[in-house]
Write a protein that holds these residues in place. Sequence first.
Motif, PDB file in Angstrom:
ATOM      1  N   LYS A 104       0.862  -1.186   0.000  1.00  0.00           N
ATOM      2  CA  LYS A 104       0.000   0.000   0.000  1.00  0.00           C
ATOM      3  C   LYS A 104       0.895   1.231   0.000  1.00  0.00           C
ATOM      4  O   LYS A 104       2.019   1.182   0.496  1.00  0.00           O
ATOM      5  N   LEU A 162      -8.882  -3.381  -0.604  1.00  0.00           N
ATOM      6  CA  LEU A 162      -7.779  -3.083   0.309  1.00  0.00           C
ATOM      7  C   LEU A 162      -8.329  -2.827   1.698  1.00  0.00           C
ATOM      8  O   LEU A 162      -9.517  -2.566   1.871  1.00  0.00           O
ATOM      9  N   GLY A 182      -4.522   2.057   3.346  1.00  0.00           N
ATOM     10  CA  GLY A 182      -5.459   1.382   2.445  1.00  0.00           C
ATOM     11  C   GLY A 182      -6.419   2.363   1.798  1.00  0.00           C
ATOM     12  O   GLY A 182      -6.684   2.289   0.597  1.00  0.00           O
TER      13      GLY A 182
END
Length: 198
Positions: free
Chosen positions: A109, A142, A148
């Motif tokens: 991420k 995510l 995220g």
Amino acid sequence: MLPPPITSLVAALTKLPGIGPRSAERIALHIVQADSTTVKQLAQTMTEARERVRFCAVCGALTEQSPCAICSDPRRDASLVCIVERPVDIISVEKSATFRGKFHVLGGKISPLNGVEPDDLRISDLEQRLAHEPIKEIVIALGTDVEGDATSFYLAKRLTREGLKITRIAHGLPAGTGLEFADELTLSRALEGRREFQ
């Protein structure tokens, strides 16, 4: 006091995810007391798994052959791609038995504090897939932490194209729990992601 070889084994085992010092010690003591053949078989199995498993060249999943079984399955919906952070996330989505599309592993991420920039992720690989595959919808799956959310918003903006639908999985309450166990953010997202009974 444990002999140095056991101490070294405990230290090595604590590096594994989900293995704390006490579990590592129990496992280490079991291994050194186990039959020599069993220990050698365990070591050989671990080495073989590490040598044979690799990442799919298309989606990034863990596989023995590339492309992986999901990417090469003609029954999967090639117009639908689910973006996940790590290869193990594919396993979680597959266990739900509800997603019939394909996948794309980002490899992390966006996290400037940890030195992870968009170029460190497999975003350009996804853009190449968009150019060559009949993808009509991307589902972003995510986590809901700060990184995220930031990565999801970045992807939604960067991947926007004519004829491409970009969605995100709904976030809500885990099955089998009550409202009293939900934090405000989870409850808020559960309410926002509500839909009609069918």
